[in-house]
Design a protein around this motif. Sequence first.
Motif, PDB file in Angstrom:
ATOM      1  N   GLY A 234       8.470  -3.510  -5.945  1.00 43.28           N
ATOM      2  CA  GLY A 234       8.395  -2.933  -4.609  1.00 43.28           C
ATOM      3  C   GLY A 234       9.279  -1.723  -4.405  1.00 43.28           C
ATOM      4  N   TRP A 235       9.525  -0.957  -5.467  1.00 39.99           N
ATOM      5  CA  TRP A 235      10.345   0.246  -5.358  1.00 39.99           C
ATOM      6  C   TRP A 235       9.460   1.428  -4.974  1.00 39.99           C
ATOM      7  N   ASN A 236       9.645   1.936  -3.799  1.00 38.73           N
ATOM      8  CA  ASN A 236       8.908   3.097  -3.333  1.00 38.73           C
ATOM      9  C   ASN A 236       9.663   4.346  -3.781  1.00 38.73           C
ATOM     10  N   LEU A 237       9.166   5.023  -4.809  1.00 39.55           N
ATOM     11  CA  LEU A 237       9.892   6.139  -5.405  1.00 39.55           C
ATOM     12  C   LEU A 237      10.035   7.326  -4.454  1.00 39.55           C
TER      13      LEU A 237
ATOM     14  N   VAL B 154       3.640   4.384 -17.938  1.00 36.49           N
ATOM     15  CA  VAL B 154       2.709   3.471 -17.280  1.00 36.49           C
ATOM     16  C   VAL B 154       3.362   2.111 -17.042  1.00 36.49           C
ATOM     17  N   LEU B 155       4.108   1.624 -18.027  1.00 36.69           N
ATOM     18  CA  LEU B 155       4.795   0.341 -17.853  1.00 36.69           C
ATOM     19  C   LEU B 155       5.839   0.431 -16.741  1.00 36.69           C
ATOM     20  N   SER B 156       6.539   1.547 -16.670  1.00 36.66           N
ATOM     21  CA  SER B 156       7.530   1.731 -15.601  1.00 36.66           C
ATOM     22  C   SER B 156       6.851   1.779 -14.240  1.00 36.66           C
ATOM     23  N   TYR B 157       5.686   2.412 -14.201  1.00 37.09           N
ATOM     24  CA  TYR B 157       4.922   2.469 -12.943  1.00 37.09           C
ATOM     25  C   TYR B 157       4.552   1.064 -12.473  1.00 37.09           C
ATOM     26  N   LEU B 158       4.062   0.245 -13.377  1.00 36.13           N
ATOM     27  CA  LEU B 158       3.703  -1.132 -13.022  1.00 36.13           C
ATOM     28  C   LEU B 158       4.933  -1.928 -12.608  1.00 36.13           C
ATOM     29  N   ALA B 159       6.054  -1.672 -13.271  1.00 41.72           N
ATOM     30  CA  ALA B 159       7.285  -2.391 -12.934  1.00 41.72           C
ATOM     31  C   ALA B 159       7.765  -2.025 -11.528  1.00 41.72           C
TER      32      ALA B 159
ATOM     33  N   TRP C 214       3.699   9.822  -7.988  1.00 37.66           N
ATOM     34  CA  TRP C 214       4.704  10.079  -9.013  1.00 37.66           C
ATOM     35  C   TRP C 214       4.121   9.964 -10.417  1.00 37.66           C
ATOM     36  N   LEU C 215       3.299   8.947 -10.634  1.00 42.24           N
ATOM     37  CA  LEU C 215       2.667   8.777 -11.937  1.00 42.24           C
ATOM     38  C   LEU C 215       1.808   9.990 -12.284  1.00 42.24           C
ATOM     39  N   ALA C 216       0.982  10.420 -11.342  1.00 39.37           N
ATOM     40  CA  ALA C 216       0.126  11.584 -11.587  1.00 39.37           C
ATOM     41  C   ALA C 216       0.960  12.844 -11.840  1.00 39.37           C
TER      42      ALA C 216
ATOM     43  N   LEU D 186       0.833  -1.201   0.000  1.00 40.78           N
ATOM     44  CA  LEU D 186       0.000   0.000   0.000  1.00 40.78           C
ATOM     45  C   LEU D 186       0.870   1.255   0.000  1.00 40.78           C
ATOM     46  N   SER D 187       1.932   1.235   0.784  1.00 44.72           N
ATOM     47  CA  SER D 187       2.852   2.368   0.807  1.00 44.72           C
ATOM     48  C   SER D 187       3.448   2.615  -0.568  1.00 44.72           C
ATOM     49  N   CYS D 188       3.897   1.555  -1.212  1.00 42.82           N
ATOM     50  CA  CYS D 188       4.479   1.668  -2.553  1.00 42.82           C
ATOM     51  C   CYS D 188       3.435   2.151  -3.562  1.00 42.82           C
TER      52      CYS D 188
END
Length: 274
Positions: A257-260, A247-252, A204-206, A195-197
């Motif tokens: 589990g990378w919390n930007l 979008v693909l990077s966001y899903l990756a 970040w995506l938005a 959930l945190s991620c």
Amino acid sequence: MKYSTSPTPSLNNYPRSTSPLPAPANYQPTTASAAVKRYKYIRRLFKFNQMDFEFAAWQMVYLFVSPQKVFRNFNYRKHTKSQFARDDPAFLVLLSVWLFLSSICLGLAMTLTAGKVALFVLFVVFVDFIGAGVVVSTLLWYVSNKYLRRDQDGPDVEWGYAFDVHINAFFPPLSLLHFFQIVLFENVLFRETFLSCLVANSFWLASIIYYLYITFLGYSNYGKLVDSDLPMLQNARVFLLPLPVLVLSYLATLAMGWNLSEMLMHFYKMRVLQ
């Protein structure tokens, strides 16, 4: 009683902002050089009583809810003041104040000392905002003039306008990443949970989508007349091409589990704690 023999003035004799006119007739010729306009802009930075802060605040709100209206005003300015770029630094001043306050909030969220918070604010203002802004604006200004102009012999894109597009596009990501996610979700962001991620990376995506979309609007509407005539630039959709990769990077990042936001915090701390 004598009556005037002069013709009665008609509203049709006056130009309306919605009337279709040929492109050359709609634009006032540029009478001031870039250096003169830059000098006037910088000089007005110290004259707060001449700035329209109410209108600048309106622009900030509409960059979130309807950014098209903001860029429509840039074209109106060309008709009246012979330039697309802002001649009023009120927006830049308000953005700087907001950057200063939001950076303090972010520094406190990182539990920095007062001295480190001050150093962090200096980094954000002079490196992340001014330094990176000049580089990005210059790059997009060069690309738009070199590759996107319909007529290479026609008017070019003003550098000041390129900088205005950047700071317009910079405001929503700044608000989302430096303020709203910290104020609303600080207790969620930095936990080792999915959930945190999800929350952090969604911000970040938005933010990046906002930046790309507002940049696209800025260049796709450059020189566009009120009655939907062709803009001066073409193929501005190239600014939206990164969206599928984004979008693909966001899903990756979610899958790995990378919390930007947490990674950004670590980067900021390393920069000010060295």
